[in-house]
Scaffold this motif. Structure first.
Motif, mmCIF file in Angstrom:
data_model
loop_
_atom_site.group_PDB
_atom_site.id
_atom_site.type_symbol
_atom_site.label_atom_id
_atom_site.label_comp_id
_atom_site.label_asym_id
_atom_site.label_seq_id
_atom_site.Cartn_x
_atom_site.Cartn_y
_atom_site.Cartn_z
ATOM 1 N N ILE A 167 53.549 58.671 9.728
ATOM 2 C CA ILE A 167 55.000 58.947 9.455
ATOM 3 C C ILE A 167 55.812 59.008 10.645
ATOM 4 C CG2 ILE A 167 56.534 60.585 8.183
ATOM 5 C CD1 ILE A 167 54.208 61.091 6.403
ATOM 6 N N GLU A 168 55.198 59.596 11.715
ATOM 7 C CA GLU A 168 56.074 60.110 13.032
ATOM 8 C C GLU A 168 56.254 58.466 13.440
ATOM 9 O OE1 GLU A 168 53.669 62.695 15.161
ATOM 10 O OE2 GLU A 168 54.126 64.705 13.895
ATOM 11 N N ALA A 169 55.341 57.564 13.498
ATOM 12 C CA ALA A 169 55.394 56.330 14.156
ATOM 13 C C ALA A 169 56.725 55.580 13.533
ATOM 14 C CB ALA A 169 54.180 55.509 13.961
ATOM 15 N N ALA A 170 56.916 55.771 12.166
ATOM 16 C CA ALA A 170 57.927 55.134 11.321
ATOM 17 C C ALA A 170 59.171 55.518 11.774
ATOM 18 C CB ALA A 170 57.674 55.381 9.810
ATOM 19 N N LYS A 171 59.457 57.122 11.887
ATOM 20 C CA LYS A 171 60.333 57.712 12.387
ATOM 21 C C LYS A 171 60.667 57.275 14.000
ATOM 22 C CE LYS A 171 60.127 61.791 9.539
ATOM 23 N NZ LYS A 171 60.028 63.286 9.520
ATOM 24 N N VAL A 172 59.718 57.108 14.677
ATOM 25 C CA VAL A 172 60.036 56.655 16.082
ATOM 26 C C VAL A 172 60.707 55.136 15.873
ATOM 27 C CG1 VAL A 172 59.023 55.908 18.120
ATOM 28 C CG2 VAL A 172 58.392 57.914 17.350
ATOM 29 N N ASP A 173 60.075 54.284 15.192
ATOM 30 C CA ASP A 173 60.891 52.808 14.831
ATOM 31 C C ASP A 173 62.263 52.945 14.274
ATOM 32 O OD1 ASP A 173 58.916 52.110 15.940
ATOM 33 O OD2 ASP A 173 57.626 51.322 14.084
ATOM 34 N N GLY A 174 62.824 54.128 13.949
ATOM 35 C CA GLY A 174 64.194 54.147 13.644
ATOM 36 C C GLY A 174 64.307 54.523 11.969
ATOM 37 N N ALA A 175 63.265 54.951 11.172
ATOM 38 C CA ALA A 175 63.268 55.285 9.792
ATOM 39 C C ALA A 175 63.455 56.745 9.508
ATOM 40 C CB ALA A 175 61.809 54.759 9.329
ATOM 41 N N GLY A 176 64.372 56.925 8.828
ATOM 42 C CA GLY A 176 64.585 58.347 8.415
ATOM 43 C C GLY A 176 63.519 58.700 7.429
ATOM 44 N N ASN A 177 63.933 60.074 6.772
ATOM 45 C CA ASN A 177 62.731 60.580 6.092
ATOM 46 C C ASN A 177 62.614 59.900 4.813
ATOM 47 O OD1 ASN A 177 61.915 62.667 7.733
ATOM 48 N ND2 ASN A 177 63.787 64.064 7.031
ATOM 49 N N PHE A 178 63.663 59.290 4.142
ATOM 50 C CA PHE A 178 63.567 58.592 2.821
ATOM 51 C C PHE A 178 62.904 57.192 3.141
ATOM 52 C CE2 PHE A 178 65.321 55.575 -0.238
ATOM 53 C CZ PHE A 178 64.796 56.185 -1.435
ATOM 54 N N ARG A 179 63.430 56.556 4.111
ATOM 55 C CA ARG A 179 62.747 55.523 4.408
ATOM 56 C C ARG A 179 61.177 55.499 4.836
ATOM 57 N NH1 ARG A 179 64.603 50.505 6.911
ATOM 58 N NH2 ARG A 179 62.737 48.987 6.526
ATOM 59 N N ALA A 180 60.891 56.190 5.560
ATOM 60 C CA ALA A 180 59.585 56.575 5.751
ATOM 61 C C ALA A 180 58.756 56.957 4.598
ATOM 62 C CB ALA A 180 58.913 57.601 6.985
ATOM 63 N N PHE A 181 59.196 57.489 3.487
ATOM 64 C CA PHE A 181 58.624 57.781 2.305
ATOM 65 C C PHE A 181 58.410 56.697 1.525
ATOM 66 C CE2 PHE A 181 59.740 58.913 -2.021
ATOM 67 C CZ PHE A 181 58.658 59.436 -2.445
ATOM 68 N N ARG A 182 59.629 55.839 1.535
ATOM 69 C CA ARG A 182 59.614 54.583 0.683
ATOM 70 C C ARG A 182 58.710 53.512 1.067
ATOM 71 N NH1 ARG A 182 64.974 51.493 0.457
ATOM 72 N NH2 ARG A 182 64.231 50.873 2.393
#
Length: 293
Positions: free
Chosen positions: A187-202
């Motif tokens: 999940i942290e890797a997705a956020k590093v790539d610019g994803a927010g909480n909802f985008r990482a969840f989806r």
């Protein structure tokens, strides 16, 4: 060492090298245990066999049915489809709606309870467990009074919401146990790539949790499909009648024709059996928490 013993030893070593174990002779104890297991299975499955057997018999009382459907006929199924086809469609709509509502509510709730470090998680989980212990008749009586004021009696949306009260807590418990095994680094890797909480969840959590979603959705479907209490309490007319209530009313009206009654019961069992056979590998993976690579 004799020649026969040497040959046996070499054969055993060859099977070990090939990754196979030599076959062992079945002991009398294993035969007895297998026989007991088969006997228990036969006793458990006998009602299913008797239901199918009577559904293929000519119309008449169940006590007059033969042990085997020698002269099998499909009259009972034709009559059951004509009388209960609408109830089957109603149950299907309610069950699918309950699955959607349960997953829409339980999926983000499970993710929050599993991954977010917030206070009161233990209290929330305890409340969910308590909700599972409340007798269904208590919930049904409370919903009847509320539905009467809101105009939700004898409606499909009303039954969907009522049946979701059983699907949502169970789905949360199943999916939270799975989502706890998701490494936070993903999940942290997705956020590093610019994803927010909802985008990482989806985009990350939901695809990884596919097995848990299937498991929770299937159990929500089975809870709703087999519901009788809410269907009996929250419907006062024949406008909305699930298959469980249809069979109940059927028994009181057609007790002289058990072939049709059992045919309706067989048709009501088919969707659950098919879903369990198709999704059994997802159930096993989702119920045990799965593994994340």
């Amino acid at each position: 060492m004799t020649e026969a013993a040497r040959t046996t030893t070499l054969r055993t070593r060859a099977l070990t090298v090939q990754g196979r174990r030599p076959a062992r002779a079945t002991t009398p104890k294993q035969w007895i245990l297998s026989g007991v297991g088969i006997l228990i299975l036969a006793v458990m499955l006998f009602p299913v066999y008797w239901m199918i057997n009577i559904s293929l018999q000519p119309a008449g009382p169940a006590i007059e049915a033969a042990w085997f459907p020698i002269h099998a006929q499909l009259h009972g199924y034709a009559q059951a489809i004509a009388d209960q086809g609408g109830a089957l469609v109603t149950s299907l709509l309610i069950a699918l709606g309950s699955v959607v509502v349960s997953l829409v509510i339980a999926t983000p709730a499970s993710y929050a309870l599993a991954q977010f470090k917030v206070k009161g998680v233990g209290a929330v989980l305890f409340g969910i467990l308590i909700s599972q212990m409340i007798p269904g008749i208590v919930v049904a009586n409370a919903l009847y009074a509320a539905y009467n004021d809101l105009g939700l009696l004898n409606t499909i949306p009303g039954l969907i919401l009522a049946d979701s009260t059983a699907g949502v807590p169970f789905a949360i418990l199943i999916m939270r146990a799975f989502m706890q095994n998701i490494p936070p680094s993903i999940i942290e890797a997705a956020k590093v790539d610019g994803a927010g909480n909802f985008r990482a969840f989806r985009s990350v959590v939901i695809p990884i949790s596919f097995n848990a979603l299937i498991t929770a959705g299937l159990f929500a479907f089975l809870f709703t499909w087999s519901d009788f209490l809410f269907a009996l309490t929250l419907t006062t007319t024949g406008d909305v009648r699930p298959i469980t209530l249809g069979i109940y009313n059927y028994i009181g009206t057609f007790t002289a024709d058990w072939s049709t009654v059992m045919a309706a019961a067989v048709m009501a069992s088919i969707p659950a059996i098919v879903l369990l056979l198709v999704a059994q590998k997802f159930i096993a993976a989702g119920a045990t928490g799965g593994a994340v690579k």
